[in-house]
Design a protein around this motif. Structure first.
Motif, PDB file in Angstrom:
ATOM      1  N   SER A 132       6.409   2.372   4.454  1.00 46.74           N
ATOM      2  CA  SER A 132       6.734   3.301   3.392  1.00 46.74           C
ATOM      3  C   SER A 132       7.797   4.249   3.914  1.00 46.74           C
ATOM      4  O   SER A 132       7.511   5.105   4.771  1.00 46.74           O
ATOM      5  CB  SER A 132       5.485   4.073   2.956  1.00 46.74           C
ATOM      6  N   ALA A 133       9.014   4.058   3.436  1.00 49.65           N
ATOM      7  CA  ALA A 133      10.123   4.938   3.796  1.00 49.65           C
ATOM      8  C   ALA A 133      10.261   5.119   5.298  1.00 49.65           C
ATOM      9  O   ALA A 133      10.525   6.216   5.785  1.00 49.65           O
ATOM     10  CB  ALA A 133       9.953   6.302   3.117  1.00 49.65           C
ATOM     11  N   GLY A 134      10.054   4.034   6.032  1.00 52.59           N
ATOM     12  CA  GLY A 134      10.298   4.101   7.464  1.00 52.59           C
ATOM     13  C   GLY A 134       9.073   4.298   8.328  1.00 52.59           C
ATOM     14  O   GLY A 134       9.196   4.361   9.548  1.00 52.59           O
ATOM     15  N   PHE A 135       7.926   4.382   7.716  1.00 52.67           N
ATOM     16  CA  PHE A 135       6.695   4.577   8.484  1.00 52.67           C
ATOM     17  C   PHE A 135       5.726   3.420   8.248  1.00 52.67           C
ATOM     18  O   PHE A 135       5.629   2.918   7.123  1.00 52.67           O
ATOM     19  CB  PHE A 135       6.013   5.886   8.071  1.00 52.67           C
ATOM     20  N   PRO A 136       4.974   3.048   9.285  1.00 55.69           N
ATOM     21  CA  PRO A 136       3.921   2.050   9.068  1.00 55.69           C
ATOM     22  C   PRO A 136       2.816   2.663   8.213  1.00 55.69           C
ATOM     23  O   PRO A 136       2.412   3.804   8.442  1.00 55.69           O
ATOM     24  CB  PRO A 136       3.430   1.738  10.494  1.00 55.69           C
ATOM     25  N   ALA A 137       2.352   1.906   7.233  1.00 60.85           N
ATOM     26  CA  ALA A 137       1.430   2.489   6.255  1.00 60.85           C
ATOM     27  C   ALA A 137       0.444   1.439   5.771  1.00 60.85           C
ATOM     28  O   ALA A 137       0.596   0.238   6.038  1.00 60.85           O
ATOM     29  CB  ALA A 137       2.223   3.060   5.080  1.00 60.85           C
ATOM     30  N   ALA A 138      -0.571   1.923   5.093  1.00 54.59           N
ATOM     31  CA  ALA A 138      -1.610   1.052   4.545  1.00 54.59           C
ATOM     32  C   ALA A 138      -1.943   1.527   3.144  1.00 54.59           C
ATOM     33  O   ALA A 138      -1.627   2.660   2.765  1.00 54.59           O
ATOM     34  CB  ALA A 138      -2.857   1.106   5.432  1.00 54.59           C
ATOM     35  N   ARG A 139      -2.566   0.646   2.374  1.00 63.40           N
ATOM     36  CA  ARG A 139      -3.026   1.098   1.059  1.00 63.40           C
ATOM     37  C   ARG A 139      -4.217   0.293   0.593  1.00 63.40           C
ATOM     38  O   ARG A 139      -4.465  -0.815   1.046  1.00 63.40           O
ATOM     39  CB  ARG A 139      -1.901   1.072   0.033  1.00 63.40           C
ATOM     40  N   ASP A 140      -4.907   0.917  -0.337  1.00 65.66           N
ATOM     41  CA  ASP A 140      -6.085   0.314  -0.946  1.00 65.66           C
ATOM     42  C   ASP A 140      -5.890   0.372  -2.450  1.00 65.66           C
ATOM     43  O   ASP A 140      -6.131   1.410  -3.072  1.00 65.66           O
ATOM     44  CB  ASP A 140      -7.329   1.096  -0.516  1.00 65.66           C
ATOM     45  N   PRO A 141      -5.433  -0.719  -3.042  1.00 61.10           N
ATOM     46  CA  PRO A 141      -5.155  -0.688  -4.486  1.00 61.10           C
ATOM     47  C   PRO A 141      -6.386  -0.318  -5.307  1.00 61.10           C
ATOM     48  O   PRO A 141      -6.274   0.383  -6.314  1.00 61.10           O
ATOM     49  CB  PRO A 141      -4.705  -2.129  -4.777  1.00 61.10           C
ATOM     50  N   ALA A 142      -7.564  -0.766  -4.871  1.00 60.63           N
ATOM     51  CA  ALA A 142      -8.773  -0.483  -5.654  1.00 60.63           C
ATOM     52  C   ALA A 142      -9.034   1.024  -5.742  1.00 60.63           C
ATOM     53  O   ALA A 142      -9.486   1.524  -6.768  1.00 60.63           O
ATOM     54  CB  ALA A 142      -9.967  -1.200  -5.031  1.00 60.63           C
ATOM     55  N   ARG A 143      -8.749   1.713  -4.663  1.00 63.50           N
ATOM     56  CA  ARG A 143      -8.961   3.169  -4.668  1.00 63.50           C
ATOM     57  C   ARG A 143      -7.714   3.937  -5.066  1.00 63.50           C
ATOM     58  O   ARG A 143      -7.747   5.169  -5.166  1.00 63.50           O
ATOM     59  CB  ARG A 143      -9.418   3.632  -3.280  1.00 63.50           C
ATOM     60  N   GLY A 144      -6.617   3.231  -5.184  1.00 64.73           N
ATOM     61  CA  GLY A 144      -5.379   3.909  -5.530  1.00 64.73           C
ATOM     62  C   GLY A 144      -4.884   4.852  -4.449  1.00 64.73           C
ATOM     63  O   GLY A 144      -4.239   5.861  -4.724  1.00 64.73           O
ATOM     64  N   GLU A 145      -5.176   4.490  -3.193  1.00 62.21           N
ATOM     65  CA  GLU A 145      -4.807   5.370  -2.080  1.00 62.21           C
ATOM     66  C   GLU A 145      -3.842   4.671  -1.122  1.00 62.21           C
ATOM     67  O   GLU A 145      -3.906   3.452  -0.938  1.00 62.21           O
ATOM     68  CB  GLU A 145      -6.058   5.761  -1.269  1.00 62.21           C
ATOM     69  N   ALA A 146      -2.999   5.464  -0.502  1.00 64.39           N
ATOM     70  CA  ALA A 146      -2.147   4.977   0.584  1.00 64.39           C
ATOM     71  C   ALA A 146      -2.227   5.989   1.721  1.00 64.39           C
ATOM     72  O   ALA A 146      -2.577   7.159   1.514  1.00 64.39           O
ATOM     73  CB  ALA A 146      -0.703   4.802   0.115  1.00 64.39           C
ATOM     74  N   TRP A 147      -1.913   5.525   2.914  1.00 64.01           N
ATOM     75  CA  TRP A 147      -1.949   6.419   4.071  1.00 64.01           C
ATOM     76  C   TRP A 147      -1.080   5.855   5.185  1.00 64.01           C
ATOM     77  O   TRP A 147      -0.781   4.659   5.209  1.00 64.01           O
ATOM     78  CB  TRP A 147      -3.399   6.623   4.559  1.00 64.01           C
ATOM     79  N   LEU A 148      -0.692   6.732   6.074  1.00 69.19           N
ATOM     80  CA  LEU A 148       0.055   6.297   7.252  1.00 69.19           C
ATOM     81  C   LEU A 148      -0.901   5.661   8.260  1.00 69.19           C
ATOM     82  O   LEU A 148      -2.083   6.010   8.321  1.00 69.19           O
ATOM     83  CB  LEU A 148       0.790   7.479   7.880  1.00 69.19           C
ATOM     84  N   ALA A 149      -0.366   4.728   9.042  1.00 67.76           N
ATOM     85  CA  ALA A 149      -1.184   3.994  10.013  1.00 67.76           C
ATOM     86  C   ALA A 149      -0.973   4.558  11.418  1.00 67.76           C
ATOM     87  O   ALA A 149       0.159   4.880  11.809  1.00 67.76           O
ATOM     88  CB  ALA A 149      -0.827   2.513   9.988  1.00 67.76           C
ATOM     89  N   HIS A 150      -2.058   4.668  12.164  1.00 65.99           N
ATOM     90  CA  HIS A 150      -2.005   5.215  13.522  1.00 65.99           C
ATOM     91  C   HIS A 150      -1.434   4.215  14.523  1.00 65.99           C
ATOM     92  O   HIS A 150      -2.127   3.749  15.428  1.00 65.99           O
ATOM     93  CB  HIS A 150      -3.400   5.648  13.971  1.00 65.99           C
ATOM     94  N   CYS A 151      -0.166   3.886  14.362  1.00 61.61           N
ATOM     95  CA  CYS A 151       0.493   3.004  15.319  1.00 61.61           C
ATOM     96  C   CYS A 151       1.017   3.817  16.501  1.00 61.61           C
ATOM     97  O   CYS A 151       1.126   5.047  16.437  1.00 61.61           O
ATOM     98  CB  CYS A 151       1.667   2.287  14.643  1.00 61.61           C
ATOM     99  N   TYR A 152       1.366   3.111  17.552  1.00 57.43           N
ATOM    100  CA  TYR A 152       2.006   3.711  18.723  1.00 57.43           C
ATOM    101  C   TYR A 152       3.182   4.588  18.278  1.00 57.43           C
ATOM    102  O   TYR A 152       4.025   4.154  17.484  1.00 57.43           O
ATOM    103  CB  TYR A 152       2.515   2.599  19.638  1.00 57.43           C
TER     104      TYR A 152
END
Lengths: 302, 302
Positions: free
Chosen positions: A151-171
């Motif tokens: 997402s715009a240059g960051f590793p991210a995750a999402r849950d369509p069922a919950r309608g949520e997205a978040w950044l991922a704790h990558c290195y």
């Protein structure tokens, strides 16, 4: 004979026969090594860092450049701008380095005034997923989230069922430490991931950005011998000369970096080179890539 | 207020209500924090390192203890025993440190005699899966393999359809560098994973063991500025005083360590504490754990 061990960035020719023999997943486009993908990028595949969303952390060994993520943690980012402008961090220190986990900096004694910055913030651990939020999913399955991508240059995750997205704790991702109360984070104690992605932290704490240059200045710091990797003696603290918003630094002193966009065909091609390594060295392409194994490349502006 | 940032090892009490509210996956046993699981282990949950399968790598900062994995790479392990006994590594150096990837040591000039060690070895990249090979699978899905888990103390993967098993490139795993020819590895150039697990290397190179103590002595080494993280000047090399098989060291000088077994109910309980964090700090347990996020704990013998 040269044994260089595993290679991360490979310049070798492609062994198409090898790919066909060993490939686990069909690939529509002809395979290319990552260097070729990068060489074929155009100016449209890169973006300049926004000075309003860039922090410079000055350590004794040099400058660390952090890109902030206002789309995911707008209030934390706003507080960080305030803290930087009011020189909150100047003279503080790195106080923690836990092997295979995080390096953390802030006010060890908790005595410094917050100035006009806020003492508590809403828990910006997830955001609403939707058309307003860029999200370029990769097809690779992930154990921690229903979908992952960028997402715009960051590793991210999402849950369509919950309608949520978040950044991922990558290195290299940077987050705002908090106490047990979800609202207790405010950006005054920041950490950066220096080991295998601790994805169990996702959705539990606010990630605020990513180190785009100078990561090695933090990842090589001596590990602390105290609990959780805290340094046990003040002499072990690594001083922070300053933290500045790039916008507050004269243009001539800014890190003139560009970062590869994550919403382009070139980036998708780069991901494919990471999913299936096609150079002479590899025998079995994985047919998969972990979202945290995809490099988001920064380089001097061209 | 104390903001310690993310916590890796948590001693706090359990918030059962929190678990029930936020839990993504049902848990049969009552949740316990990892410290409780460890405190409840008995002698049967631990094993001593076998001196015939333990290497000591002596760096300027101290000793690194490596457990070898003869079940997965028997010929590499045998060659390493020969190389250590004939003092092949003594006076060589760490020659490469690539951020978020590997640290590597060996003979930079490639001139040292191999003595009675073999110059090439079969590519021990996978082994036959079956009853002869211990394998304790975890239920967590993995992108790189059909199944993952632990085999005699090492993170591992397997593919039942192919009847193959292999070690997983998690943080701290040690492998034998090779050139492009699969048979070109012989143990004279070893690398250790110092970043996010480069699982794309699985099945492409022989893993020979794991660092069980002293990992921070390698992970904090300055990164090399040359291609692939090689040091560009000889002065940057980090000297290796010696590499010894523990069996060749007087008993009084051995690292007296025990390692948690990975085939016990206690270890399964530990994995569950990593899958769903249940302490005060966490809000949303992940309901999942990456095989490389499970600690395989070593401690002084009790």
């Amino acid at each position: 004979m040269t044994r260089v061990g595993p290679t991360a960035f490979v310049l070798a020719a492609i062994l198409v026969a090898e790919c066909v023999r060993a490939g686990d997943s069909p690939v529509a486009a002809p395979p290319r090594p990552m260097a070729d993908v990068l060489a074929a990028t155009t100016a449209a595949d890169w973006r300049l860092l926004d000075p309003d969303n860039t922090l410079y952390l000055q350590t004794p060994a040099g400058r660390v450049v952090i890109e902030l993520a206002p789309a995911f943690a707008p209030q934390h980012v706003a507080n960080l701008r305030t803290l930087a402008r009011e020189r909150y961090f100047d003279g503080l220190a790195v106080i923690r380095s836990q092997d295979n986990f995080v390096v953390q900096w802030g006010d060890a004694e908790g005595k410094r005034s917050l100035g006009t910055a806020k003492a508590t913030l809403p828990p910006e651990f997830t955001v609403r997923a939707g058309p307003q939020l860029p999200f370029d999913a990769i097809p690779d399955r992930d154990g921690y989230a229903p979908a992952v991508g960028f997402s715009a240059g960051f590793p991210a995750a999402r849950d369509p069922a919950r309608g949520e997205a978040w950044l991922a704790h990558c290195y290299g991702m940077v987050g705002a430490g908090r106490g047990n109360e979800p609202e207790s984070g405010n950006g005054t104690e920041l950490y950066v991931v220096t080991g295998h992605a601790p994805r169990q932290l996702d959705r539990n704490i606010a990630l605020v950005g990513r180190v785009v240059q100078g990561m090695e200045l933090l990842s090589t710091l001596p590990r602390g011998s105290g609990p959780l990797g805290f340094y046990e003696r003040v002499e072990q603290h690594v001083p922070i000369a300053s933290v500045r918003l790039a916008a507050d630094v004269p243009a001539a002193e800014r890190a003139n970096l560009e970062v590869m966009r994550t919403d382009t065909a070139s980036f998708r091609a780069l991901v494919e080179t990471r999913r299936n390594r096609r150079d002479d060295w590899y025998i079995v392409p994985a047919g998969h890539v972990d979202v945290c194994n995809v490099p988001i490349i920064a380089r001097p502006r061209r």
